[in-house]
Scaffold this motif. Structure first.
Motif, short mmCIF file in Angstrom:
data_model
loop_
_atom_site.label_atom_id
_atom_site.label_comp_id
_atom_site.label_asym_id
_atom_site.label_seq_id
_atom_site.Cartn_x
_atom_site.Cartn_y
_atom_site.Cartn_z
N THR A 35 -4.03 4.52 -2.73
CA THR A 35 -5.21 5.20 -3.26
C THR A 35 -5.91 4.30 -4.27
O THR A 35 -5.36 3.29 -4.72
CB THR A 35 -4.81 6.51 -3.95
N THR A 36 -7.13 4.69 -4.65
CA THR A 36 -7.84 3.91 -5.67
C THR A 36 -7.08 3.95 -7.00
O THR A 36 -7.07 2.96 -7.75
CB THR A 36 -9.27 4.43 -5.86
N ALA A 39 -4.34 1.50 -6.69
CA ALA A 39 -4.91 0.16 -6.73
C ALA A 39 -5.23 -0.25 -8.17
O ALA A 39 -5.01 -1.40 -8.56
CB ALA A 39 -6.17 0.09 -5.87
N VAL A 53 -12.68 0.85 -9.72
CA VAL A 53 -12.09 0.50 -8.42
C VAL A 53 -12.74 1.34 -7.33
O VAL A 53 -12.86 2.56 -7.45
CB VAL A 53 -10.56 0.75 -8.43
N SER A 54 -13.16 0.67 -6.26
CA SER A 54 -13.74 1.38 -5.11
C SER A 54 -13.14 0.83 -3.83
O SER A 54 -12.78 -0.35 -3.74
CB SER A 54 -15.27 1.24 -5.08
N THR A 55 -13.02 1.70 -2.84
CA THR A 55 -12.41 1.32 -1.56
C THR A 55 -13.43 0.59 -0.68
O THR A 55 -14.59 0.99 -0.60
CB THR A 55 -11.90 2.57 -0.83
N PHE A 64 -9.86 -3.31 -1.92
CA PHE A 64 -10.53 -2.61 -3.03
C PHE A 64 -11.39 -3.59 -3.83
O PHE A 64 -10.96 -4.71 -4.11
CB PHE A 64 -9.50 -1.97 -3.96
#
Length: 371
Positions: A35-36, A39, A53-55, A64
């Motif tokens: 998951t973010t 991450a 943080v973004s996917t 990420f």
């Protein structure tokens, strides 16, 4: 903690190809369940960084984007548990090698962990192990979504040759791994030919593989060979905007392998069949740019049309085979099939001799312009 290298498998018999391809098909394995939030923890604990943080979309890994407080962006990459650890290590080592040999090449840079390593192995939420790396984030528009400028194909050819020159002195124990997308492995397509349901196309591909076995494969050992990118296509090139004037990045080193230099060029050329009365025009420009940096040898030019055909054959066979296995994703898997059918038809219509003549003329024009 760094990851260890795995032993390479013994050479596979042709009858084992379908099983080997299934094992090597990373897309049949779920991407890491990261998951973010997880991450963000990895970025903090392994690399000592925090940020937003973004996917990012990815087929087989968990990627990420991390935007730091100062606006800098980096790429946190968590590899698929099924990927051979040695292959992952090779990709990382190659990027580090390129940073030393040609720092001006627009490729991702590897950031060290807090422990001073190039990567770290973690155990994921479901008990699988994954390699975590932090890379520089390359900005740009994907070339496949942009309008190419007048010199873009020539520039792409020159950049590919520069990349190959940077990799010329690089080697790694995993470089000889089996990869069906490596053109020299075309003979291993036979067990999955049955997935091509169009009888005429299947017969055409069978004839092409017969030619590969009898006439092309015996000549490949005489060609220059090294570790190559092996997927230098418009989807893996970043440019400076929707109306592209220059290339800003080369991404996705996931298909790296040791093979003939001409095979790498053939992969790039296979995506450049143009519309209109001169379908080889863009390929000629790419060859001219390549030749300006690394002059092509006569035998490489002579084999290039057939190597391009074989790349199309690989796309058609592997695409058909995977679409049968994953019918729910067939539309996505088969997205390049029509372009490959068209490319094969164009080369068949033009003929090998005329194609070689066109490619040779492109190198001669380049030599003339350089004098």
């Amino acid at each position: 903690m760094t990851h260890s290298r795995s032993h390479l498998p013994a050479p596979m018999a042709r009858t084992d190809t379908a099983a080997a391809a299934e094992k090597a098909d990373l897309l049949s394995h779920d991407a890491p369940a990261i998951t973010t939030a997880h991450a963000a923890e990895l970025a903090r604990d392994i690399y000592g960084i925090t940020g937003t943080v973004s996917t990012l979309s990815a087929e087989k890994d968990a990627n990420f984007r991390v935007q730091l407080d100062d606006g800098t962006q980096v790429l946190l990459k968590v590899t698929n548990a099924a990927e051979d650890r040695g292959v992952t290590d090779m990709q990382t080592a190659a990027l580090m090698h390129l940073a030393l040999i040609d720092p001006t090449l627009p490729v991702p840079r590897v950031h060290q962990t807090l422990a001073g390593a190039a990567s770290e192995v973690i155990t994921g939420p479901i008990g699988q192990t994954h390699v975590v790396r932090l890379l520089s984030f390359l900005e740009g528009t994907v070339l496949s979504s942009a309008e190419a400028g007048d010199d873009m194909h020539r520039d792409a050819g020159a950049l590919q040759a520069r990349l190959l020159r940077g990799l010329r002195g690089f080697f790694h124990p995993a470089a000889g791994h089996f990869l069906q997308w490596d053109i020299k492995q075309a003979h291993r397509l036979r067990p999955i030919l049955g997935a091509v349901t169009d009888d005429a196309l299947r017969d055409r591909l069978t004839a092409l593989l017969d030619r590969f076995d009898s006439d092309i494969a015996p000549r490949l050992p005489g060609l220059r060979a090294q570790v190559v990118h092996n997927d230098f296509n418009p989807h893996n090139l970043l440019v400076d905007g929707p109306r592209a004037r220059r290339i800003t990045g080369i991404i996705d080193f996931g298909d790296m392998v040791h093979t003939a230099l001409a095979c790498d060029l053939a992969v790039a050329c296979s995506y450049q069949i143009a519309a209109g009365p001169d379908p080889l025009a863009h390929i000629g420009q790419m060859i001219a740019g390549f030749h300006a940096v690394t002059p092509l040898e006569p035998e490489e030019l002579a084999l290039l049309p057939d190597l391009i055909r074989l790349r199309h054959a690989t796309t058609l066979c592997v695409g058909s085979w995977r679409a049968q296995r994953y019918p729910q994703n067939a539309a996505y898997i088969l997205r390049n099939v029509e372009a490959s059918r068209r490319g094969l038809a164009v080369l068949d219509r033009i003929g090998t001799d005329r194609a070689v003549e066109s490619f040779r003329a492109a190198t001669e024009r380049q030599e003339g312009s350089a004098t």
